[in-house]
Motif scaffolding. Structure first.
Motif, PDB file in Angstrom:
ATOM      1  N   PHE A 149       0.807  -1.210   0.000  1.00 48.30           N
ATOM      2  CA  PHE A 149       0.000   0.000   0.000  1.00 48.30           C
ATOM      3  C   PHE A 149       0.843   1.263   0.000  1.00 48.30           C
ATOM      4  CE2 PHE A 149      -2.028   3.450   2.313  1.00 48.30           C
ATOM      5  CZ  PHE A 149      -3.164   3.633   1.566  1.00 48.30           C
ATOM      6  N   ILE A 150       1.832   1.326   0.877  1.00 48.30           N
ATOM      7  CA  ILE A 150       2.568   2.581   1.047  1.00 48.30           C
ATOM      8  C   ILE A 150       3.346   2.961  -0.204  1.00 48.30           C
ATOM      9  CG2 ILE A 150       4.430   3.688   2.350  1.00 48.30           C
ATOM     10  CD1 ILE A 150       3.386   2.289   4.838  1.00 48.30           C
ATOM     11  N   ILE A 151       4.131   2.064  -0.733  1.00 49.18           N
ATOM     12  CA  ILE A 151       4.927   2.384  -1.930  1.00 49.18           C
ATOM     13  C   ILE A 151       4.023   2.699  -3.115  1.00 49.18           C
ATOM     14  CG2 ILE A 151       6.526   1.433  -3.633  1.00 49.18           C
ATOM     15  CD1 ILE A 151       7.860  -0.067  -1.356  1.00 49.18           C
ATOM     16  N   THR A 152       3.019   1.881  -3.333  1.00 45.28           N
ATOM     17  CA  THR A 152       2.123   2.082  -4.462  1.00 45.28           C
ATOM     18  C   THR A 152       1.371   3.404  -4.329  1.00 45.28           C
ATOM     19  OG1 THR A 152       1.810  -0.310  -4.520  1.00 45.28           O
ATOM     20  CG2 THR A 152       0.338   0.995  -5.856  1.00 45.28           C
ATOM     21  N   THR A 153       0.922   3.729  -3.138  1.00 45.62           N
ATOM     22  CA  THR A 153       0.166   4.959  -2.932  1.00 45.62           C
ATOM     23  C   THR A 153       1.052   6.190  -3.100  1.00 45.62           C
ATOM     24  OG1 THR A 153      -1.336   3.787  -1.462  1.00 45.62           O
ATOM     25  CG2 THR A 153      -1.371   6.177  -1.349  1.00 45.62           C
ATOM     26  N   ILE A 154       2.286   6.121  -2.637  1.00 42.94           N
ATOM     27  CA  ILE A 154       3.215   7.242  -2.833  1.00 42.94           C
ATOM     28  C   ILE A 154       3.428   7.484  -4.327  1.00 42.94           C
ATOM     29  CG2 ILE A 154       5.623   7.980  -2.571  1.00 42.94           C
ATOM     30  CD1 ILE A 154       5.564   6.596   0.206  1.00 42.94           C
ATOM     31  N   LEU A 155       3.675   6.420  -5.079  1.00 40.73           N
ATOM     32  CA  LEU A 155       3.875   6.564  -6.520  1.00 40.73           C
ATOM     33  C   LEU A 155       2.610   7.063  -7.222  1.00 40.73           C
ATOM     34  CD1 LEU A 155       5.894   3.284  -7.217  1.00 40.73           C
ATOM     35  CD2 LEU A 155       6.783   5.630  -7.155  1.00 40.73           C
ATOM     36  N   TYR A 156       1.467   6.510  -6.841  1.00 43.98           N
ATOM     37  CA  TYR A 156       0.199   6.882  -7.454  1.00 43.98           C
ATOM     38  C   TYR A 156      -0.141   8.350  -7.182  1.00 43.98           C
ATOM     39  CZ  TYR A 156      -4.861   6.983  -8.239  1.00 43.98           C
ATOM     40  OH  TYR A 156      -6.124   7.304  -8.653  1.00 43.98           O
ATOM     41  N   LEU A 157      -0.046   8.764  -5.923  1.00 43.32           N
ATOM     42  CA  LEU A 157      -0.368  10.156  -5.594  1.00 43.32           C
ATOM     43  C   LEU A 157       0.605  11.124  -6.251  1.00 43.32           C
ATOM     44  CD1 LEU A 157      -1.357   9.900  -1.825  1.00 43.32           C
ATOM     45  CD2 LEU A 157      -2.860  10.188  -3.797  1.00 43.32           C
ATOM     46  N   SER A 158       1.873  10.765  -6.312  1.00 40.91           N
ATOM     47  CA  SER A 158       2.855  11.621  -6.983  1.00 40.91           C
ATOM     48  C   SER A 158       2.494  11.784  -8.456  1.00 40.91           C
ATOM     49  CB  SER A 158       4.262  11.033  -6.859  1.00 40.91           C
ATOM     50  OG  SER A 158       4.652  10.955  -5.520  1.00 40.91           O
ATOM     51  N   PHE A 159       2.179  10.675  -9.105  1.00 43.26           N
ATOM     52  CA  PHE A 159       1.805  10.730 -10.518  1.00 43.26           C
ATOM     53  C   PHE A 159       0.532  11.540 -10.728  1.00 43.26           C
ATOM     54  CE2 PHE A 159      -0.603   9.052 -14.119  1.00 43.26           C
ATOM     55  CZ  PHE A 159       0.277   9.355 -15.146  1.00 43.26           C
ATOM     56  N   MET A 160      -0.467  11.332  -9.873  1.00 46.72           N
ATOM     57  CA  MET A 160      -1.733  12.044 -10.038  1.00 46.72           C
ATOM     58  C   MET A 160      -1.562  13.549  -9.811  1.00 46.72           C
ATOM     59  SD  MET A 160      -3.885   9.897 -11.093  1.00 46.72           S
ATOM     60  CE  MET A 160      -5.480  10.640 -10.860  1.00 46.72           C
ATOM     61  N   MET A 161      -0.751  13.934  -8.845  1.00 47.94           N
ATOM     62  CA  MET A 161      -0.521  15.362  -8.635  1.00 47.94           C
ATOM     63  C   MET A 161       0.205  15.979  -9.833  1.00 47.94           C
ATOM     64  SD  MET A 161       0.230  15.898  -4.589  1.00 47.94           S
ATOM     65  CE  MET A 161       1.160  14.417  -4.256  1.00 47.94           C
ATOM     66  N   TYR A 162       1.169  15.263 -10.382  1.00 43.92           N
ATOM     67  CA  TYR A 162       1.861  15.753 -11.570  1.00 43.92           C
ATOM     68  C   TYR A 162       0.890  15.828 -12.756  1.00 43.92           C
ATOM     69  CZ  TYR A 162       5.351  16.324 -15.202  1.00 43.92           C
ATOM     70  OH  TYR A 162       6.083  16.810 -16.253  1.00 43.92           O
ATOM     71  N   LEU A 163       0.039  14.830 -12.889  1.00 41.95           N
ATOM     72  CA  LEU A 163      -0.950  14.810 -13.973  1.00 41.95           C
ATOM     73  C   LEU A 163      -1.923  15.985 -13.854  1.00 41.95           C
ATOM     74  CD1 LEU A 163      -2.082  13.168 -16.407  1.00 41.95           C
ATOM     75  CD2 LEU A 163      -3.548  12.001 -14.769  1.00 41.95           C
ATOM     76  N   MET A 164      -2.259  16.346 -12.625  1.00 42.74           N
ATOM     77  CA  MET A 164      -3.179  17.467 -12.399  1.00 42.74           C
ATOM     78  C   MET A 164      -2.443  18.811 -12.362  1.00 42.74           C
ATOM     79  SD  MET A 164      -5.996  16.115 -12.477  1.00 42.74           S
ATOM     80  CE  MET A 164      -6.297  14.387 -12.734  1.00 42.74           C
ATOM     81  N   LYS A 165      -1.220  18.808 -12.866  1.00 46.64           N
ATOM     82  CA  LYS A 165      -0.405  20.006 -13.103  1.00 46.64           C
ATOM     83  C   LYS A 165       0.125  20.678 -11.841  1.00 46.64           C
ATOM     84  CE  LYS A 165      -2.391  20.818 -17.584  1.00 46.64           C
ATOM     85  NZ  LYS A 165      -2.971  21.760 -18.515  1.00 46.64           N
ATOM     86  N   LEU A 166       0.327  19.892 -10.799  1.00 45.28           N
ATOM     87  CA  LEU A 166       1.048  20.402  -9.640  1.00 45.28           C
ATOM     88  C   LEU A 166       2.521  20.124  -9.911  1.00 45.28           C
ATOM     89  CD1 LEU A 166       1.142  21.568  -6.765  1.00 45.28           C
ATOM     90  CD2 LEU A 166       1.001  19.230  -5.936  1.00 45.28           C
ATOM     91  N   ARG A 167       3.316  21.170  -9.987  1.00 41.61           N
ATOM     92  CA  ARG A 167       4.709  21.000 -10.377  1.00 41.61           C
ATOM     93  C   ARG A 167       5.687  21.374  -9.271  1.00 41.61           C
ATOM     94  NH1 ARG A 167       2.261  18.564 -13.902  1.00 41.61           N
ATOM     95  NH2 ARG A 167       2.494  18.916 -16.128  1.00 41.61           N
TER      96      ARG A 167
END
Length: 151
Positions: free
Chosen positions: A99-117
């Motif tokens: 959960f922890i590793i996958t969620t860190i990667l997922y949230l990082s990707f989603m924030m980047y996708l939603m244009k948080l830079r």
């Protein structure tokens, strides 16, 4: 757009009624009076109410301005499709990475996708949210989340 909204409102009411009737077959809870049918019924009632609102708003509203039609070439549609694919991949790889590793990667990707830079906020929020959610589930809810190959 009025006709489509009314049709989808009617579909929502029908689905709400179906769920409400199906939950009557669920077993009751004699101790707390909040059995397994409680939350599906709450959601069904909510769906029914909002479907009725959708229908009434479209019946009693005047002329509506021309709304933008769905365009597959729109960048927002592309981001939504990528987010859906990322969510599916997240669900598939979580049992293997945990959960922890996958969620860190997922949230990082989603924030980047939603244009948080912000390269400071992305890891801080991803790591913080992952550990807080994991702690809440493990400590307070006593629910074990996947730990992956670390176990």
């Amino acid at each position: 757009m009025k006709k489509e909204n009314i049709i989808f409102g009617l579909i929502g009411i029908a689905l709400s009624g179906y769920v409400f009737l199906e939950t009557s077959k669920f077993p009751s809870d004699n101790i707390m009076n909040v059995g397994p049918a409680f939350f599906p019924r709450v959601l069904a009632v909510g769906l029914g109410i909002f479907s009725l609102i959708l229908i009434f708003v479209n019946i009693f509203s005047g002329d509506q301005k021309q709304e933008k039609r769905f365009d597959i070439k729109d960048s927002g549609v592309h981001r939504a499709a990528i987010a859906l694919l990322a969510t599916i991949i997240y669900g598939i790889i979580m049992p293997y990475l945990g959960f922890i590793i996958t969620t860190i990667l997922y949230l990082s990707f989603m924030m980047y996708l939603m244009k948080l830079r912000s390269w400071k906020k992305i890891p801080a929020v991803s790591i913080g949210v992952s550990f807080v959610v994991y702690t809440i589930f493990r400590t307070f809810l006593h629910i074990t989340l996947p730990v992956g190959f670390w176990a």
